[in-house]
Write an enzyme that holds these catalytic residues in place. Structure first.
Site, PDB file in Angstrom:
ATOM      1  N   SER A 102    -115.848  36.677  66.843  1.00  0.00           N
ATOM      2  CA  SER A 102    -116.205  37.031  65.481  1.00  0.00           C
ATOM      3  C   SER A 102    -117.728  37.017  65.308  1.00  0.00           C
ATOM      4  CB  SER A 102    -115.505  36.072  64.503  1.00  0.00           C
ATOM      5  OG  SER A 102    -115.492  36.575  63.198  1.00  0.00           O
ATOM      6  N   ASP A 223    -106.376  44.243  62.849  1.00  0.00           N
ATOM      7  CA  ASP A 223    -107.119  43.063  62.394  1.00  0.00           C
ATOM      8  C   ASP A 223    -107.632  43.372  60.999  1.00  0.00           C
ATOM      9  OD1 ASP A 223    -108.936  41.022  61.887  1.00  0.00           O
ATOM     10  OD2 ASP A 223    -109.975  41.180  63.800  1.00  0.00           O
ATOM     11  N   HIS A 252    -106.977  38.217  63.731  1.00  0.00           N
ATOM     12  CA  HIS A 252    -108.381  37.998  64.066  1.00  0.00           C
ATOM     13  C   HIS A 252    -108.578  36.905  65.107  1.00  0.00           C
ATOM     14  CE1 HIS A 252    -112.587  38.692  63.218  1.00  0.00           C
ATOM     15  NE2 HIS A 252    -112.809  37.417  62.960  1.00  0.00           N
TER      16      HIS A 252
END
Length: 274
Positions: A102, A223, A252
């Site tokens: 991320s 996602d 995610h």
């Protein structure tokens, strides 16, 4: 910026850095917003068989002294990248494989531009350089979406955590949802909001062409936070130095919900000549 390294070995301890395995190659795992190093718990035993594995907590983690988080200093990704570089220097790591989840995908890009010799391969898991939609670019969020998120975080942080966690996980995995909800909920609300604004309002698209380190972009098929199209956008901007691997899963956090599949992909990417 370099003042962070004046702490000597202090940053390694302050960010709870841990090392597993005895491999000759070093792999660094860096978590994203709302989690800590335990998000890698299923991958570490597998990776430690092949590598020396380095994990640590980002400065906003509830496991870290909150006095170390300066909202002005960490309003961009530069100091996060500097923290990463400092840890590698303090551990005397000369070359590493970096796996960033991320927001840590962009931290890795920033660090690799500044010190490319420290990285032989970047793995970007569920990463995005820009979350806001713009003409010709689908980042996944409208500005009104983000304003609503920030408002909910400010007004009722606990309620927002309880609604956001299952949507981010996206699959019916009670253990993964509980783990993310617990780690996100342990953040101080004002720190969480500050970090969320830094992440969701960032625009690092111009950074991508500056990256010279070979990269692998790994993205779930679906996602809600990062559309699949973002992976291919990053590949185009990175040029021939990047490839994309799409996981046939949702959510995610594939390191929590699809770790056997992710382990298989990582092995093919990092441990073979494919």
């Amino acid at each position: 910026m370099d003042t962070l390294c004046e702490c000597g070995g202090g940053l390694v301890d302050a960010l709870n850095t841990k090392i597993y395995g005895n491999g000759t190659q070093t792999i660094v795992l860096s978590h994203g917003f709302g989690t800590d190093q335990t998000v890698w718990q299923y991958l570490v035993p597998f990776l430690a068989y092949y590598f020396k594995v380095v994990v640590f907590d980002l400065v906003f983690s509830p496991n870290v002294d909150p006095n170390l988080y300066d909202p002005k200093k960490y309003s961009s990704f530069d100091f996060y990248a500097q923290d990463l570089i400092c840890i590698l220097d303090q551990l005397s790591v000369k070359k590493s494989i970096y796996v960033g989840h991320s927001m840590s995908a962009m931290i890795g890009f920033k660090a690799a531009i500044r010190r490319p010799e420290l990285f032989e391969h970047l793995v970007l898991l569920s990463g995005s350089p820009r979350y806001l939609n713009e003409k010709g670019y689908n980042g996944g969020f409208r500005r009104s979406d983000l304003n609503s998120i920030f408002k909910d975080m400010h007004q009722n942080f606990t309620g927002w955590v309880q609604s956001f966690a299952p949507r981010a996980i996206s699959v019916n995995n009670i253990t993964a949802i509980a783990k993310f909800e617990r780690s996100l909920g342990r953040m101080q609300p004002e720190i969480a909001l500050s970090v969320a604004k830094t992440v969701f309002l960032s625009d690092l698209r111009t950074v991508l062409p500056q990256v010279r380190v070979p990269s692998t972009i790994i993205q779930s098929e679906k996602d809600i936070i990062v559309p699949k199209s973002v992976a291919f956008y990053m590949k185009r901007k990175l040029g021939g130095r990047a490839r994309v691997k799409i996981l046939k899963t949702q959510g995610h956090f594939p390191q929590l919900t699809a770790y056997p599949l992710l382990s298989h992909v990582l092995k093919r990417v990092l441990c073979t000549s494919e």
